[in-house]
Write an enzyme that holds these catalytic residues in place. Structure first.
Site, PDB file in Angstrom:
ATOM      1  N   ASP A 196       0.796  -1.057   0.018  1.00 16.66           N
ATOM      2  CA  ASP A 196       0.267   0.008   0.186  1.00 16.66           C
ATOM      3  C   ASP A 196       1.067   1.007  -0.026  1.00 16.66           C
ATOM      4  O   ASP A 196       1.542   1.624   0.994  1.00 16.66           O
ATOM      5  CB  ASP A 196      -0.999  -0.030   1.310  1.00 16.66           C
ATOM      6  N   LYS A 226      -7.030   3.311  -3.542  1.00 16.18           N
ATOM      7  CA  LYS A 226      -7.302   3.295  -2.235  1.00 16.18           C
ATOM      8  C   LYS A 226      -7.412   4.800  -1.839  1.00 16.18           C
ATOM      9  O   LYS A 226      -6.623   5.842  -2.041  1.00 16.18           O
ATOM     10  CB  LYS A 226      -6.007   2.702  -1.506  1.00 16.18           C
ATOM     11  N   LYS A 239     -10.145   0.434  -2.682  1.00 18.04           N
ATOM     12  CA  LYS A 239     -10.118   0.061  -1.246  1.00 18.04           C
ATOM     13  C   LYS A 239     -10.391   1.306  -0.361  1.00 18.04           C
ATOM     14  O   LYS A 239      -9.606   2.206  -0.601  1.00 18.04           O
ATOM     15  CB  LYS A 239      -8.733  -0.321  -0.684  1.00 18.04           C
TER      16      LYS A 239
END
Lengths: 302, 343, 481
Positions: B170, B238, B274
């Site tokens: 991430d 995300k 996400k």
């Protein structure tokens, strides 16, 4: 020296900024008001006897002029209409003579009436760029939206001008229609049409675009039903139904229902129609009768 | 809209060379700030009020009984169970990983979260517990959460986490560069991190690109950052680090779901979304699932394509799951908590 | 692929206490009607909900007399502040009984419970709150000197927003000091009758609000009654014209809120995702049974295919069915008659060569249903582009330039509303100027608010409802006419 032989004026219609005769080729004799003693008035002129086709042409001219006139800035409309008052002032003596003859007034009363008419025109002209501020505004809706309402002209307005008050009454019904951007088809006072024709000459020489005001002289009862039922007319002012021979204003209103014209009824109670006192101070009602409210929404976001 | 009309060879969906694919998609010979700006700014605008109204209306869906049970299990399976604190210790991470394996010891039919999400140096401790259980390990990298470090440091951070066994990375984008219009720089960083996700065996860790939408502020920026991230090779887009508020709002997620939906239409490639940070209740999670279902489509209702970045959400989902199972309201004493507050 | 089926989430109807039969509400109490009682049914199931009295000319006369007496004796001479307090009471009770009103509205009308719950009922209460505050401030409303009530107002309302239209009518009338005789539509009388009970709970003086149920003849009796000072009507343009003819030559005033055929205009720089929502909301809100529905979609030709594709994808997610289910997006058509009309016009669209598409979703067996339907390849001369369908049927047309969009949008005898979608500010303002419509929604659609005047140009009627402007219809000013 021999006396000057007067050059007489031909009183014609006013349609689309031009001065045609009636397409029907007809005219009718206009006389001065009868004397106090009841003697018939003298012959004044032959006025054009407008027909339904003249009215039709006038509506076409008014519709054609509407987008430009309605789309002009309010300041510009105000300037143009004020100019009309200037030109009227220059013709005050002529108006006074015509009003005196038409309405049987003394010269002093006629002058006062003309002055009132000029002042009335100026009063309405000044409203052009104030109406939206008085009648429009922000609506505080319960959500993230900018929401604003503003008046807009209704469109083409047919106006039956008052039968008795040939100039002050006429100005009092025409000016409130056009100041907001409407265009007008005016049926002049049947028996007292000459001041209306002179007014068209003022309009034609004062930057009012052709077609904004159109004036038909002739028999009200003949022309009015065609305007009341005309699908391309958005509104009708029935002031001139009062005292018009053979005119039942309720019938005109009924015809106007076919395309849901906005109808300004004549004064009076019940089925009667009376011509009001035009010297009374006006309010906004003759203008608001021919205005639509448009409301515009837009989200407020980043 | 020109962007969606661009015909693209599906083969170009390969992310082997994001720059080449980007040039192809944009129809340009050189990828520059100018060409990227032209492309990103040609995306349809987002009207904030309309987008939020749409999100609110999705939020009014009433999910009951069997649908609710199904949605709760799906939501649990989509969680990236997260601990990202300076105070994280091997013990805390082991506890969290254990929890992921057995979210509700009282009901072993409870699905596991998709992954645990930790700092890179904590990956080995998570792996100790998770082994090959199928629960993946996600590591934040690239000087998370601010992203304020040099490129070599960010790449080293990434390689280190991958080497330690992270299944997923991430990363954060450089919001400063994005807001300054340095789109080529943002693109290059994502592409470089993507390359750093490659393992010696040729496989790659999946890359989630955190846009930190709370710092981008406008939905137009969120949409552009989403497309830029997808273009540069991100596998997931995300919302947030969880360190900035607002984090994962429903409208922001809606914009991102629209982005992956439209991206697939353009490229044929499906990418994940996400939302992370601020999703704490089952009710909220279900609203997001409704949005996934109705905006991106049911193909995204799978933890391969949708995740929740969350720490306390699991507890509430378990509570609600117990409520449905026993027909009475449960309480926190019946939900094991391996991540209580330190304070 | 997993499927996320939303299990049924029905709203409970236990909150509604339906009586087997309802009388007329005259002078503060329920009385028998003299006409033939009729049934009102649930259009989603065709089950009978209750029997409702039919008001005859005599009954209407009784109601008008009660209204006149209340006007003379109480309401017309009450202080604005006190009138306002009654309206505040009504607003509060509507909020307190909101669930009951919403359920009853959905049962009787067929609209989705989420709409009656989130739109109709809260907006209706808001209208009473807004106008309550005006009651003692009319002198500041720039209506003219000395604003005074008109007297007894006859109000005839439609079936598409039964309670909301009641609120649009009654709240300003009462705030301005008038008393009313109101006729709800014959297919949706129940919330008006519940409103009568709310008036009783509020201790509103008897005769201030009278509710007479019935069909066209009852409405005609109100319009024709000599004791009525003003007519306020919402409904079809055809009936509006009849009313205008009926009152021609009298001194009765009228406000008419009639039909529409709104253009929803989409430019190539529109915020597309929100635009799609706006199109859907514009034509499928309340099953398209909305006078201001965006029934003509005008799309810039360069993006027409893209918009069509996105629109169809979106429509596939609409949930059509049981109006009482909280997840239902599109409910039942209000009546067999209306369904027949929608069916007939849609068939005409096909016959005239437009391309028909619908969502092909399953429909319940009983009740009146019509799938969300889109016609593409529509031109101005098609009936479906000219006539008000009043159903979930969208006609898609294209344009090339702003001027062409304006020309097509205005090319109709109606002029109620319009939508404009573009991210370019100056184009929005230019379009808003050009469109001959009473309400222009830019980058949004179907927004309503008590403070915002609503009403049409041309054959969409005259007068405005809501806002300061709406008060004008319920007062007289200046000297006595």
């Amino acid at each position: 020296m021999s006396p000057h032989v007067e050059v007489r004026k031909t009183y014609k219609l006013y349609i689309g900024g031009k001065f045609p005769r009636s397409e029907s080729g007809r005219s009718y004799a206009v006389h001065a008001a009868p004397s106090r003693a009841g003697r018939p008035g003298s012959f004044l002129a032959n006025a054009a006897a407008g027909s339904r086709k003249d009215a039709r042409d006038a509506v076409v001219a008014a519709r054609g002029a509407f987008p430009t006139w309605a789309g002009a800035t309010a300041y510009n409309r105000g300037q143009v209409l004020y100019r009309v008052a200037e030109v009227m002032q220059g013709r005050a003596a002529q108006f006074a003579d015509e009003v005196a003859a038409a309405e049987g007034l003394t010269p002093a009363r006629a002058r006062a009436t003309v002055e009132a008419a000029i002042d009335r025109w100026v009063w309405y002209a000044g409203w052009s760029d104030k109406l939206a501020q008085i009648l429009g505004g922000l609506n505080p809706v319960a959500g993230p939206y900018f929401d604003i309402s503003a008046p807009e002209p209704t469109g083409v307005v047919a106006v039956l001008a008052p039968q008795r008050s040939s100039l002050l009454g006429l100005v009092s019904v025409v000016a409130p229609v056009v100041v907001s951007g409407n265009t007008a088809v005016v049926v002049a006072s049947q028996d007292r049409p000459l001041p209306a024709v002179t007014l068209t000459e003022c309009l034609a020489t004062s930057d009012v675009p052709g077609g904004v005001v159109n004036v038909i002289t002739g028999r009200t009862a003949e022309i009015a039903p065609w305007l009341a039922s005309h699908r391309d007319v958005n509104a009708i002012d029935l002031a001139g139904a009062a005292g018009a021979d053979g005119v039942v204003w309720g019938d005109l209103e009924g015809a106007a229902a076919e395309n849901l014209k906005r109808v300004l009824r004549p004064a009076g109670n019940g089925a009667e129609a009376v011509e009001p006192d035009w010297t009374a101070t006006p309010d906004l009602s003759r203008m608001t009768a021919f205005l639509e409210t448009k409301t515009v929404w837009h989200p407020k976001g980043r | 809209m020109t962007v969606l009309d661009t015909a693209v060879d599906p083969a170009a969906g390969s992310t082997e060379d994001p720059a080449a694919r980007a040039r192809d998609l944009l129809g340009v010979s050189r990828l520059t700030d100018t060409s990227l700006t032209r492309w990103l700014h040609a995306l349809p605008g987002v009207d904030q009020v309309g987008a939020e109204a749409r999100a609110a209306s999705l939020g009014t869906r009433s999910i009951k009984t069997t649908s609710k049970a199904w949605a709760i299990d799906l939501a649990i399976s989509m969680i990236d169970l997260t601990t990202l604190e300076g105070a994280d210790t091997p013990g805390k991470v082991r506890g969290l990983a254990t929890r992921a394996l057995t979210p509700d010891p009282a009901d072993l039919t409870t699905p596991s979260p998709a992954a645990v999400c930790v700092y890179g140096d904590m990956v080995p401790f998570a792996r100790e517990v998770l082994g090959h259980s199928g629960v993946r390990i996600a590591a934040v990298a690239t000087a998370f959460p601010s992203g304020r470090a040099s490129m070599p440091v960010k790449l080293a951070d990434t390689r280190d986490a991958v080497a330690a066994g992270a299944d997923e990375i991430d990363m954060v984008i450089d919001r400063g560069a994005f807001l300054a219009g340095h789109y080529r720089q943002v693109f290059d960083e994502i592409a470089a991190v993507k390359a750093a996700c490659r393992r010696p065996d040729g496989t790659s860790a999946r890359l989630k690109v955190i846009m930190e939408t709370g710092e981008l502020v406008t939905y137009d920026n969120v949409r552009r950052a989403s497309w830029l991230s997808m273009l540069a090779g991100g596998d997931f887009i995300k919302t947030s680090t969880g360190k900035i508020s607002p984090a994962a709002t429903l409208p922001v997620t809606l914009i991102m779901l629209e982005a992956v939906r439209d991206w697939r239409e353009v490229t044929g490639q499906q990418l994940g979304v996400k939302p992370a940070g601020g999703i704490r209740t089952s009710k909220d999670a279900i609203k997001f699932l409704v949005a996934v279902n109705e905006v991106a489509g049911p193909e995204w209702l799978d933890n391969h394509w949708f995740r929740f970045g969350a720490s306390s959400l699991l507890n509430d989902l378990i509570l609600q799951r117990q409520r449905l199972a026993i027909g009475a309201y449960s309480g926190s004493d019946y939900v094991p908590d391996d991540a209580p507050s330190l304070y | 692929m997993p499927t996320f089926d939303y299990a049924p989430a029905p709203e409970s109807r236990a909150v509604v206490n339906l009586q087997p039969s309802y009388g007329l509400f005259i002078n503060g109490e329920f009385v028998d009607g003299s006409g033939t009682a009729f049934k009102t049914i649930n259009p989603a199931t065709e089950e009978s909900l209750a029997e409702v009295a039919e008001a005859t000319t005599d009954d209407v006369d009784r109601a008008v007399k009660a209204a006149r007496a209340a006007y003379r004796g109480v309401w017309g001479r009450m202080s604005g502040a006190d009138r306002g307090k009654y309206l505040f009471r009504i607003a509060r009770i509507m909020q307190e009984r909101s669930r009951e009103l919403a359920v009853l509205e959905t049962l009787d009308n067929g609209k989705p419970i989420k709409e009656s719950r989130d739109v109709d009922v809260p907006l209706a209460a808001a209208h009473f709150f807004y106008h309550a505050g005006w009651a003692d401030k009319l002198g500041y409303a720039a209506l003219g000197p000395d604003p005074r009530p008109l007297g007894v107002v006859g109000q005839v309302i439609p079936w598409n927003f039964p309670l909301l239209m009641l609120a649009w009518k009654i709240a300003p009338a009462l705030a301005c000091g008038n008393t009313v005789v109101l006729k709800p539509a014959e297919t949706t009388p129940l919330t008006a009758l519940l409103f009568a009970q709310i008036c009783q709970q509020a201790d509103l003086p008897p005769g201030v609000v009278n509710i007479v149920t019935g069909a066209g003849p009852t409405g005609q009796a109100i319009v024709d009654h000599p004791g009525i000072d003003k007519i306020a009507f919402t409904g079809s343009t055809g009936v509006g014209k009849m009313i205008a003819r009926s009152i021609a030559g009298t001194r009765k005033r009228a406000t008419l809120e009639l039909g529409g055929k709104a253009a929803n205009i989409v430019f190539d720089d529109a915020p597309l995702d929100q635009t799609i929502e706006g199109i859907v909301n514009g034509i499928f809100f309340n099953q398209g049974q909305v006078c201001c529905a965006g029934s003509r979609l005008l799309v810039q030709e360069s993006i027409a295919d893209d918009v069509e594709r996105r629109l169809k994808r979106r429509l596939a997610t609409l949930r059509v069915g049981d109006p009482m289910d909280k997840n239902t997006d599109v409910g039942a058509i209000n009546s067999r008659r209306q369904l027949d009309r929608i069916t007939e016009l849609s068939a005409a669209g096909e016959a005239e060569g437009a391309t028909r598409w619908d969502t092909d979703c399953p429909l319940p067996k009983n009740g009146f249903w019509f799938r969300p339907t889109v016609f593409t390849g529509v031109s101005q001369s098609h009936r479906i582009a000219q006539e008000e369908i009043f159903g979930p049927v969208l006609s898609v047309l294209t344009f090339r330039t702003p001027a062409e969009a304006v020309a097509k949008a205005n090319n109709t005898p109606y002029g109620l509303s319009a939508g404009v979608w573009t991210e370019k500010g100056s184009r929005i303002l230019w379009m808003a100027d050009q469109l001959r419509a009473g309400v222009v929604w830019a980058n949004t659609f179907n927004q309503f608010d008590p403070t915002s005047p609503f009403g049409g140009y041309k054959e969409s009627g005259y007068g405005r409802e809501g806002g300061r402007h709406g008060l004008e219809a319920y007062v007289q000013t200046g000297g006595v006419a």
